[in-house]
Design a protein around this motif. Structure first.
Motif, PDB file in Angstrom:
ATOM      1  N   ASP A 255       2.526  -3.244   6.574  1.00  7.53           N
ATOM      2  CA  ASP A 255       1.965  -2.839   7.867  1.00  7.53           C
ATOM      3  C   ASP A 255       3.062  -2.753   8.925  1.00  7.53           C
ATOM      4  OD1 ASP A 255      -0.547  -2.652   6.861  1.00  7.53           O
ATOM      5  OD2 ASP A 255      -1.405  -4.345   7.958  1.00  7.53           O
ATOM      6  N   THR A 256       3.990  -3.698   8.892  1.00  4.11           N
ATOM      7  CA  THR A 256       5.084  -3.690   9.866  1.00  4.11           C
ATOM      8  C   THR A 256       6.014  -2.501   9.626  1.00  4.11           C
ATOM      9  OG1 THR A 256       4.983  -6.110   9.829  1.00  4.11           O
ATOM     10  CG2 THR A 256       6.874  -5.118  10.927  1.00  4.11           C
ATOM     11  N   ILE A 257       6.287  -2.180   8.364  1.00  3.06           N
ATOM     12  CA  ILE A 257       7.158  -1.047   8.050  1.00  3.06           C
ATOM     13  C   ILE A 257       6.490   0.257   8.488  1.00  3.06           C
ATOM     14  CG2 ILE A 257       8.478   0.108   6.254  1.00  3.06           C
ATOM     15  CD1 ILE A 257       9.254  -2.861   6.842  1.00  3.06           C
ATOM     16  N   VAL A 258       5.182   0.377   8.259  1.00  6.74           N
ATOM     17  CA  VAL A 258       4.444   1.570   8.697  1.00  6.74           C
ATOM     18  C   VAL A 258       4.500   1.687  10.221  1.00  6.74           C
ATOM     19  CG1 VAL A 258       2.141   2.601   8.869  1.00  6.74           C
ATOM     20  CG2 VAL A 258       2.939   1.687   6.686  1.00  6.74           C
TER      21      VAL A 258
ATOM     22  N   ASN B 211       0.876  -1.174   0.000  1.00  5.14           N
ATOM     23  CA  ASN B 211       0.000   0.000   0.000  1.00  5.14           C
ATOM     24  C   ASN B 211       0.913   1.223   0.000  1.00  5.14           C
ATOM     25  OD1 ASN B 211      -1.755   2.114   0.537  1.00  5.14           O
ATOM     26  ND2 ASN B 211      -3.012   0.919   1.958  1.00  5.14           N
ATOM     27  N   GLU B 212       1.309   1.647  -1.210  1.00  8.39           N
ATOM     28  CA  GLU B 212       2.317   2.699  -1.349  1.00  8.39           C
ATOM     29  C   GLU B 212       1.850   4.016  -0.748  1.00  8.39           C
ATOM     30  OE1 GLU B 212       4.938   4.791  -4.930  1.00  8.39           O
ATOM     31  OE2 GLU B 212       3.924   2.852  -5.258  1.00  8.39           O
ATOM     32  N   ALA B 213       0.584   4.339  -0.915  1.00  5.42           N
ATOM     33  CA  ALA B 213       0.057   5.604  -0.394  1.00  5.42           C
ATOM     34  C   ALA B 213       0.134   5.639   1.128  1.00  5.42           C
ATOM     35  CB  ALA B 213      -1.388   5.796  -0.861  1.00  5.42           C
ATOM     36  N   GLN B 214      -0.188   4.501   1.769  1.00  3.31           N
ATOM     37  CA  GLN B 214      -0.143   4.439   3.232  1.00  3.31           C
ATOM     38  C   GLN B 214       1.288   4.590   3.743  1.00  3.31           C
ATOM     39  OE1 GLN B 214      -0.592   0.608   5.329  1.00  3.31           O
ATOM     40  NE2 GLN B 214      -2.341   1.512   6.403  1.00  3.31           N
ATOM     41  N   LEU B 215       2.232   3.947   3.055  1.00  2.25           N
ATOM     42  CA  LEU B 215       3.633   4.031   3.469  1.00  2.25           C
ATOM     43  C   LEU B 215       4.156   5.470   3.323  1.00  2.25           C
ATOM     44  CD1 LEU B 215       6.100   2.486   4.472  1.00  2.25           C
ATOM     45  CD2 LEU B 215       6.659   1.937   2.103  1.00  2.25           C
ATOM     46  N   ASN B 216       3.812   6.129   2.230  1.00  2.00           N
ATOM     47  CA  ASN B 216       4.222   7.521   2.042  1.00  2.00           C
ATOM     48  C   ASN B 216       3.605   8.434   3.098  1.00  2.00           C
ATOM     49  OD1 ASN B 216       5.946   7.338  -0.245  1.00  2.00           O
ATOM     50  ND2 ASN B 216       4.183   7.140  -1.607  1.00  2.00           N
ATOM     51  N   ARG B 217       2.333   8.155   3.431  1.00  2.00           N
ATOM     52  CA  ARG B 217       1.636   8.966   4.429  1.00  2.00           C
ATOM     53  C   ARG B 217       2.293   8.808   5.800  1.00  2.00           C
ATOM     54  NH1 ARG B 217      -2.865   7.298   3.080  1.00  2.00           N
ATOM     55  NH2 ARG B 217      -3.472   5.908   4.791  1.00  2.00           N
ATOM     56  N   ALA B 218       2.695   7.571   6.141  1.00  2.00           N
ATOM     57  CA  ALA B 218       3.343   7.305   7.429  1.00  2.00           C
ATOM     58  C   ALA B 218       4.703   7.992   7.495  1.00  2.00           C
ATOM     59  CB  ALA B 218       3.495   5.801   7.635  1.00  2.00           C
ATOM     60  N   TYR B 219       5.441   7.983   6.389  1.00  2.00           N
ATOM     61  CA  TYR B 219       6.755   8.629   6.333  1.00  2.00           C
ATOM     62  C   TYR B 219       6.616  10.120   6.644  1.00  2.00           C
ATOM     63  CZ  TYR B 219      11.431   9.688   4.447  1.00  2.00           C
ATOM     64  OH  TYR B 219      12.737  10.094   4.290  1.00  2.00           O
TER      65      TYR B 219
ATOM     66  N   ALA C 243      12.767   0.973  10.362  1.00  2.00           N
ATOM     67  CA  ALA C 243      12.053   0.483   9.181  1.00  2.00           C
ATOM     68  C   ALA C 243      13.020  -0.172   8.200  1.00  2.00           C
ATOM     69  CB  ALA C 243      11.317   1.645   8.510  1.00  2.00           C
ATOM     70  N   GLY C 244      14.219   0.419   8.058  1.00  2.68           N
ATOM     71  CA  GLY C 244      15.211  -0.159   7.161  1.00  2.68           C
ATOM     72  C   GLY C 244      15.660  -1.541   7.592  1.00  2.68           C
ATOM     73  N   ILE C 245      15.841  -1.745   8.899  1.00  2.00           N
ATOM     74  CA  ILE C 245      16.210  -3.073   9.416  1.00  2.00           C
ATOM     75  C   ILE C 245      15.135  -4.094   9.071  1.00  2.00           C
ATOM     76  CG2 ILE C 245      16.541  -4.404  11.538  1.00  2.00           C
ATOM     77  CD1 ILE C 245      17.838  -1.862  12.743  1.00  2.00           C
ATOM     78  N   LEU C 246      13.879  -3.688   9.190  1.00  4.03           N
ATOM     79  CA  LEU C 246      12.767  -4.617   8.941  1.00  4.03           C
ATOM     80  C   LEU C 246      12.610  -4.917   7.453  1.00  4.03           C
ATOM     81  CD1 LEU C 246      10.243  -3.158  11.532  1.00  4.03           C
ATOM     82  CD2 LEU C 246      11.502  -5.301  11.710  1.00  4.03           C
TER      83      LEU C 246
END
Length: 718
Positions: free
Chosen positions: A64-67, A19-27, A53-56
């Motif tokens: 979801d985990t990265i977010v 979910n690219e939009a969600q990841l960008n929003r979280a960033y 996030a990079g480690i994961l």
């Protein structure tokens, strides 16, 4: 720092459903929330969640985990709330973030309480979704990598100790061996800087002296296995400094005596090839006895599978070799991340349902049984830090236990109720005591009885956290119940003597006046001896003058010394478990049938003495703590009690057999025997015998006196 598009590309490379939009929003949300905050290193604070996030992403975890990693600190360190996160990212992300968030805003008395409470909450969240653990471990790993920027040495040591005690073992339990190794090494460098420096220096020296020793050994291993037509990926490494240090401490040897500081790994296609490779290695080089472990047939608790052996290998070096399949290698390297894929549809089964993660359910059992967060943390450390032995149930089910476990530990590992009702155990068909330790390969059958309950004594030889917490919980509940029962009886008896009615409102008044939460706490305080029944009555009726107050202590003491067996007003101790609310004094060993008196001891309850016990002299000035007690109101058996005898016997062969035979013929069980004096003609023996009452003991004494080899036999006080 990782740029926004770089993070998206990393996740997209292995998660096509991103979910690219969600990841960008979280960033963007996390970067704005942390704003101008900086870390101890001087870097922007946002760099920390980004590195987590990079480690994961290296572990190829879902979006979801990265977010969650990007957002994991915003609730704790900014003005953002869980409700806000739920509104922007959904309930699942909010639940994950809440699970990782510390309880830093809750006031605690001490740092240890805060740490324990944080970990308690963390385990609860982890049991619902294991991704909470993975984010937390990555968070701790990055914090440890930057720990040297913290100026206060004591804070660095505290964080390092917590990492070594809790987070490194947790990483090992979910199979993240590489993370466990790095966490241990980073913590080791802070906790033992001199030891860390010494070992790394010596490893560097060996590396310099040996040249490309690892490369030469790998090449010889490759030639050996290829001779038999077996293709294997072979790699080698030096053992980690912390692992070497730990072995030096366990074996009490210097670094020079550590010959197996290198480990090599053979990765083949499948399980048959694993055993084929093992045969090739053992045929080529001599194996070191006692150093072979088969974790394929008996996997570790975290699902780790491999063959481990140590040989005097190439270059005449003592080396450790691990042999595993490619699938096993993936699990060994990445643990839970290698075989647990998360989908946004949430159609995965709870991880705690897997037998591989039975330890997580055990942690939940410990959490349920612990009386405080500190006790939970203590038990968790016990659960994390032990080597294992493998044993079997009668049906052949494999049970993995910590090394040193007893039969009681095994019973609780099977099921808490099995442990609570345990009365005995059979190992390989032979009866053994409950305190016997388990050996690898034992087949164990636990014998149970419906009316059995845990004994406080079990805790002295139980070592697993699950067993110890369950025993403590039962003992704690039984003690509270018996203290309350005893306290109620004491108050009721005094009210009858004084002619007052201790109604519910009066009990409430007394509890409030004494600073207690309610009636139950009042009864417990009286039963435990923290408050006397007289104090409670005076708190309920401030103007009352108790009849005992009108008699001087000397007169009251004389009353007690003239007493015979306790009368109708005495409190029966039947039903009160010895060792909890009632304690049988070891100075006089009272038995049913003895004239007895109880003494309320603060925090312990009632200590029961015989009426002529010399120890009572110490309580002459506090006769208000003396309690009129009786063994029972009826004639029912109270079980078995210890009577102590002093025997003077002839010094000739067969005397001990005669004493044991005489006790057995009169249904007495010898529980302890000690020779206290030796002379050419006579021995003096102190003997503890389990009997039902004083008459039973006297019958044994009479029988012993009738035997010619026994010069004298008498009951011993003290």
């Amino acid at each position: 720092m990782i740029r926004q598009y770089e993070l998206v590309e990393r996740v997209k490379a292995y998660d096509p459903e991103l979910n690219e939009a969600q990841l960008n929003r979280a960033y963007v949300f996390s970067m704005k929330a942390h704003g101008s905050q900086v870390r101890a290193s001087g870097d922007p604070y946002f760099s920390h969640p980004l590195e987590v996030a990079g480690i994961l992403t290296k572990m190829k975890l879902d979006s979801d985990t990265i977010v969650t990693a990007l957002l994991h600190d915003v609730v704790e360190d900014t003005v953002s709330t869980i409700d806000e996160i739920e509104g922007l990212f959904g309930s699942k992300i909010a639940e994950l973030v809440d699970g990782v968030t510390k309880l830093s805003r809750i006031e605690m008395q001490t740092e240890s309480q805060r740490q324990a409470e944080n970990f308690r909450k963390f385990v609860l969240a982890m049991s619902n979704d294991i991704r909470v653990l993975l984010v937390k471990l990555a968070d701790r790993l990055h914090n440890m990598r930057t720990l040297h920027y913290i100026k206060k040495p004591e804070k660095r040591r505290r964080i390092a100790r917590e990492t070594l005690d809790i987070y490194a073992p947790l990483a090992e339990r979910v199979g993240l061996r590489w993370m466990k190794d790095e966490l241990e090494e980073l913590a080791f460098a802070q906790l033992e800087p001199e030891g860390f420096e010494s070992i790394t220096t010596r490893l560097a020296y060996l590396r310099e002296q040996g040249g490309d020793l690892i490369g030469r050994i790998i090449e010889e291993l490759r030639k050996t296995v290829s001779t038999y037509g077996l293709q294997a990926e072979i790699s080698g490494r030096e053992k980690r400094p912390f692992g070497i240090w730990k072995k030096m401490q366990e074996r009490h040897v210097p670094f020079e005596s550590m010959s197996d500081v290198m480990a090599f790994r053979l990765v083949v296609d499948d399980i048959p090839q694993c055993y084929q490779a093992l045969g090739i290695v053992h045929a080529r080089w001599p194996m070191v006895p006692g150093r072979f472990k088969d974790y394929i047939s008996t996997p570790k608790r975290n699902g780790y599978r491999s063959l481990h052996t140590t040989v005097i290998g190439p270059q005449r070096m003592r080396i450790e070799i691990q042999i595993r399949s490619r699938e096993m290698h993936a699990v060994a390297e990445h643990g839970v991340a290698a075989h647990w894929s998360y989908k946004q549809s949430n159609d995965h089964a709870p991880l705690a349902d897997s037998e591989r993660y039975r330890w997580l359910r055990d942690l939940l059992d410990i959490l349920e049984n612990a009386s405080s967060p500190e006790e939970f943390l203590e038990h968790t450390k016990i659960a994390m830090f032990q080597d294992t032995v493998f044993s079997f149930t009668p049906k052949g089910e494999l049970i993995t236990m910590p090394k040193g476990s007893s039969m009681i530990d095994f019973a609780y590992a099977v099921h808490t109720e099995v442990g609570n009702r345990c009365v005995g155990a059979k190992v390989n068909g032979r009866m053994v005591p409950l305190h016997q330790r388990i050996a690898t390969g034992d087949q164990i059958e636990i014998l149970t009885q419906d009316d059995q309950t845990p004994s406080p004594r079990w805790e002295t030889f139980a070592i697993t956290a699950k067993a110890r917490s369950a025993i403590r919980r039962f003992v704690r509940q039984r003690e509270q119940s018996e203290y309350a029962q005893l306290g109620r009886t004491l108050l009721t008896r005094l009210c009858e003597v004084e002619g007052v009615d201790l109604a519910a409102d009066a009990v409430e008044t007394a509890a409030k006046a004494l600073g207690l939460a309610g009636p139950t706490d009042l009864y417990v305080a009286v039963g435990r001896g923290d408050k006397t029944e007289a104090e409670a009555i005076r708190a309920a009726f401030p103007s009352i003058q108790l009849s005992s107050d009108r008699r001087p202590p000397t007169a009251r003491r004389i009353d007690w010394q003239r007493k015979g067996l306790a009368g109708d007003g005495a409190i029966p101790i039947k039903g009160l478990t010895p060792g909890m609310a009632v304690h049988l004094s070891e100075c006089c060993h009272p038995l049913p049938g003895d004239r007895i008196v109880g003494v309320l001891s603060p925090g312990q309850g009632v200590l029961v003495h015989t009426i002529d016990c010399e120890a009572l002299e110490a309580f002459n000035d506090v006769p208000e703590r003396w309690v009129d007690v009786a063994w029972t109101n009826g004639s029912d058996s109270l079980g078995f009690f210890t009577g102590r005898l002093k025997l003077v016997v002839l010094n000739e062969s067969g005397v001990l057999a005669a004493v044991a035979n005489m006790c057995a013929r009169h249904e007495g069980n010898i529980s302890n025997l000690k020779i206290t004096d030796r002379a050419p003609d006579f021995f003096t023996i102190m003997l503890d015998v389990e009997v039902s009452d004083v008459r039973h003991l006297h019958s044994i004494i009479s029988a012993l006196r009738a035997n010619r080899v026994i010069s004298s036999a008498e009951r011993l006080r003290g």
